[in-house]
Design a protein around this motif. Structure first.
Motif, PDB file in Angstrom:
ATOM      1  N   LYS A 117       0.825  -1.212   0.000  1.00 46.72           N
ATOM      2  CA  LYS A 117       0.000   0.000   0.000  1.00 46.72           C
ATOM      3  C   LYS A 117       0.850   1.248   0.000  1.00 46.72           C
ATOM      4  O   LYS A 117       0.478   2.270   0.583  1.00 46.72           O
ATOM      5  CB  LYS A 117      -0.960  -0.021   1.183  1.00 46.72           C
ATOM      6  CG  LYS A 117      -2.062  -1.067   1.040  1.00 46.72           C
ATOM      7  CD  LYS A 117      -3.076  -0.965   2.184  1.00 46.72           C
ATOM      8  CE  LYS A 117      -3.753  -2.297   2.463  1.00 46.72           C
ATOM      9  NZ  LYS A 117      -2.945  -3.157   3.371  1.00 46.72           N
ATOM     10  N   ALA A 165       8.370  -0.865   4.271  1.00 47.64           N
ATOM     11  CA  ALA A 165       8.562  -1.201   5.691  1.00 47.64           C
ATOM     12  C   ALA A 165       7.234  -1.636   6.317  1.00 47.64           C
ATOM     13  O   ALA A 165       7.162  -2.630   7.051  1.00 47.64           O
ATOM     14  CB  ALA A 165       9.141  -0.008   6.436  1.00 47.64           C
ATOM     15  N   GLN A 166       6.175  -0.899   5.995  1.00 43.02           N
ATOM     16  CA  GLN A 166       4.849  -1.218   6.547  1.00 43.02           C
ATOM     17  C   GLN A 166       4.350  -2.566   6.009  1.00 43.02           C
ATOM     18  O   GLN A 166       3.821  -3.397   6.752  1.00 43.02           O
ATOM     19  CB  GLN A 166       3.864  -0.094   6.173  1.00 43.02           C
ATOM     20  CG  GLN A 166       2.483  -0.237   6.819  1.00 43.02           C
ATOM     21  CD  GLN A 166       2.572  -0.263   8.340  1.00 43.02           C
ATOM     22  OE1 GLN A 166       3.452   0.363   8.937  1.00 43.02           O
ATOM     23  NE2 GLN A 166       1.675  -1.017   8.973  1.00 43.02           N
ATOM     24  N   THR A 167       4.546  -2.790   4.696  1.00 43.77           N
ATOM     25  CA  THR A 167       4.104  -4.043   4.078  1.00 43.77           C
ATOM     26  C   THR A 167       4.881  -5.215   4.681  1.00 43.77           C
ATOM     27  O   THR A 167       4.322  -6.284   4.936  1.00 43.77           O
ATOM     28  CB  THR A 167       4.306  -3.985   2.549  1.00 43.77           C
ATOM     29  OG1 THR A 167       3.690  -2.792   2.058  1.00 43.77           O
ATOM     30  CG2 THR A 167       3.687  -5.180   1.846  1.00 43.77           C
ATOM     31  N   LYS A 168       6.172  -5.002   4.908  1.00 39.40           N
ATOM     32  CA  LYS A 168       6.990  -6.054   5.514  1.00 39.40           C
ATOM     33  C   LYS A 168       6.460  -6.394   6.912  1.00 39.40           C
ATOM     34  O   LYS A 168       6.296  -7.570   7.248  1.00 39.40           O
ATOM     35  CB  LYS A 168       8.458  -5.606   5.596  1.00 39.40           C
ATOM     36  CG  LYS A 168       9.378  -6.662   6.219  1.00 39.40           C
ATOM     37  CD  LYS A 168      10.835  -6.257   6.136  1.00 39.40           C
ATOM     38  CE  LYS A 168      11.754  -7.281   6.802  1.00 39.40           C
ATOM     39  NZ  LYS A 168      11.753  -8.602   6.161  1.00 39.40           N
ATOM     40  N   LYS A 169       6.171  -5.372   7.674  1.00 42.83           N
ATOM     41  CA  LYS A 169       5.703  -5.576   9.043  1.00 42.83           C
ATOM     42  C   LYS A 169       4.373  -6.340   9.053  1.00 42.83           C
ATOM     43  O   LYS A 169       4.159  -7.239   9.862  1.00 42.83           O
ATOM     44  CB  LYS A 169       5.529  -4.202   9.713  1.00 42.83           C
ATOM     45  CG  LYS A 169       5.564  -4.276  11.226  1.00 42.83           C
ATOM     46  CD  LYS A 169       5.737  -2.904  11.860  1.00 42.83           C
ATOM     47  CE  LYS A 169       4.758  -2.771  13.003  1.00 42.83           C
ATOM     48  NZ  LYS A 169       4.189  -1.447  13.152  1.00 42.83           N
ATOM     49  N   GLU A 170       3.520  -5.971   8.132  1.00 45.40           N
ATOM     50  CA  GLU A 170       2.180  -6.547   8.130  1.00 45.40           C
ATOM     51  C   GLU A 170       2.135  -7.973   7.585  1.00 45.40           C
ATOM     52  O   GLU A 170       1.391  -8.811   8.065  1.00 45.40           O
ATOM     53  CB  GLU A 170       1.264  -5.656   7.280  1.00 45.40           C
ATOM     54  CG  GLU A 170      -0.033  -5.280   7.968  1.00 45.40           C
ATOM     55  CD  GLU A 170      -0.790  -4.214   7.183  1.00 45.40           C
ATOM     56  OE1 GLU A 170      -1.841  -4.558   6.645  1.00 45.40           O
ATOM     57  OE2 GLU A 170      -0.290  -3.061   7.090  1.00 45.40           O
ATOM     58  N   GLN A 173       8.505   1.481  -5.234  1.00 42.45           N
ATOM     59  CA  GLN A 173       8.070   2.207  -4.051  1.00 42.45           C
ATOM     60  C   GLN A 173       7.403   3.528  -4.429  1.00 42.45           C
ATOM     61  O   GLN A 173       6.446   3.946  -3.809  1.00 42.45           O
ATOM     62  CB  GLN A 173       9.264   2.472  -3.137  1.00 42.45           C
ATOM     63  CG  GLN A 173       8.854   3.031  -1.789  1.00 42.45           C
ATOM     64  CD  GLN A 173       9.790   2.554  -0.691  1.00 42.45           C
ATOM     65  OE1 GLN A 173      10.898   2.149  -0.969  1.00 42.45           O
ATOM     66  NE2 GLN A 173       9.340   2.593   0.531  1.00 42.45           N
ATOM     67  N   ASN A 207       4.265   1.475   0.992  1.00 44.82           N
ATOM     68  CA  ASN A 207       5.378   1.569   1.931  1.00 44.82           C
ATOM     69  C   ASN A 207       5.941   0.170   2.202  1.00 44.82           C
ATOM     70  O   ASN A 207       5.248  -0.689   2.754  1.00 44.82           O
ATOM     71  CB  ASN A 207       4.848   2.216   3.211  1.00 44.82           C
ATOM     72  CG  ASN A 207       5.930   2.427   4.243  1.00 44.82           C
ATOM     73  OD1 ASN A 207       6.740   1.538   4.512  1.00 44.82           O
ATOM     74  ND2 ASN A 207       5.950   3.614   4.814  1.00 44.82           N
TER      75      ASN A 207
END
Ligand code: HEC
Ligand code: HEC
Length: 301
Positions: free
Chosen positions: A266, A270-275, A297, A268
């Motif tokens: 969506k 870092a955010q996609t990795k975390k989720e 990106q 980002n």
């Protein structure tokens, strides 16, 4: 469920047309026994309307590029990861999958129908669009799977299902060691850049990374899953010859390259990795100064 012979007899009574018996290897004495099952031969596909759809499903599975091209966004076919037309043991065969659905999947945190599971492989493994449940392509793929599972006990864990897990090796998996494994065992077919090989415009060896391969959301991008597939099936026709360490190392090397974006992205990394990503993948890590998954990106101009 203690006596394997009693279980085998029960299933043998249900499935009269097939040989089903308890396999010898099980992880623990109390674990469900894996049953041996052999799918029917292609010559047994009936010559009627049903058989016609079975054959259609087989065609789509083997040559997805041609028979379901509107749903495919890379250069792969179903059969590239489910070998021998979805028949090969330890290559996530369709006959073993079919009898295990509906099933819960942590990936989307719900019970999935068989159709939903196939939609997942279109969206991620083929980097494409999911065909509707009632589309002719989906109906044919389900019909082909159903036919391959003729006589298999519903709900049973069949021997050869999935890709057999490879235990984590002694040394932390390493892309540099993996590169050596790749050069010695894989490059001859898949190319020095993982780009695969085409003859007359058609891939004879599929690409392992880059824009024509599976995306960052596909099951195969997970290093444990790739190690499992590779150990059992690669180099082609020499499955089982790599050590566990080599399988993990080469999987780590393959997954240290860029591939199409995770469709759940969506904006980002870092955010996609975390989720969506855990320690079994390299998405979001920096390799040779570039963030994996970072290629798209910023929005395309
Ligand atoms: C890039 C490799 C790849 C391609 C191409 C691919 N799949 Fe898969 N498929 C996987 C992986 C990985 C799994 C997960 C297997 C596991 O975790 O044991 C899977 C799982 C499945 C399952 C469930 C198996 C089970 O035992 O639960 C089905 C059914 C399936 N795929 C069908 C298809 C179909 C149909 C296509 C083509 C439209 C396709 N796949 C294309 C890699 C692929
Ligand atoms: C002799 C040629 C050959 C060699 C050597 C070989 N492969 Fe493959 N590989 C193939 C073919 C062909 C397929 C597709 C199978 C099919 O469609 O039946 C495949 C499929 C794959 C896939 C799944 C599809 C994809 O494009 O991602 C992976 C991953 C893979 N190979 C990794 C490896 C690795 C790692 C090695 C080395 C350890 C290796 N292969 C060695 C021929 C080869």
């Amino acid at each position: 469920m203690k006596n394997p012979i009693a279980i085998a007899i029960t299933f043998a009574m249900i499935a009269t047309s097939v040989t089903v018996f308890a396999a010898s290897e099980t992880s623990t004495p109390t674990a469900a026994k894996a049953l041996v099952f052999t799918p029917p031969n292609d010559e047994e596909i009936p010559n009627n309307e049903f058989g016609k759809i079975v054959r259609q499903g087989k065609n789509i599975f083997e040559d997805t590029q041609h028979y379901a091209k509107q749903y495919v966004g890379n250069s792969l076919n179903c059969v590239n990861c489910h070998l021998a037309s979805g028949r090969k043991e330890n290559s996530s065969p369709l006959w073993a999958a079919y009898v295990r659905y509906p099933a819960y999947r942590a990936k989307n945190n719900k019970v999935n129908t068989y159709e939903e599971r196939i939609q997942g492989c279109f969206k991620y493994s083929l980097n494409g669009k999911a065909p509707a449940v009632d589309s002719p392509e989906m109906v044919a793929l389900v019909t082909y799977s159903y036919w391959l599972a003729t006589g298999a006990p519903v709900g049973a864990k069949l021997k050869g299902a999935g890709y057999p897990e490879v235990p984590k090796p002694g040394l932390i998996p390493d892309a540099n060691r993996g590169k050596t494994v790749f050069v010695e065992n894989c490059q001859v077919c898949h190319g020095s850049n993982g780009e695969g090989k085409k003859v007359d415009g058609k891939y004879i060896f599929p690409p392992l990374w880059g824009s024509e391969s599976f995306n960052w959301g596909a099951g195969m991008h997970r290093i444990n899953t790739a190690a499992a597939f590779i150990k059992a099936n690669m180099p082609l026709s020499k499955g089982g010859t790599l050590t566990d360490q080599e399988a993990w190392d080469v999987a780590t090397f393959v997954m240290s390259h860029e591939r199409p974006q995770d469709p759940r992205f969506k904006g980002n990394v870092a955010q996609t990795k975390k989720e969506y990503h855990d320690e079994n993948c390299r998405y979001g890590e920096t390799v040779n100064g570039k963030v994996l998954g970072g290629k798209h990106q910023t929005a395309a101009k």
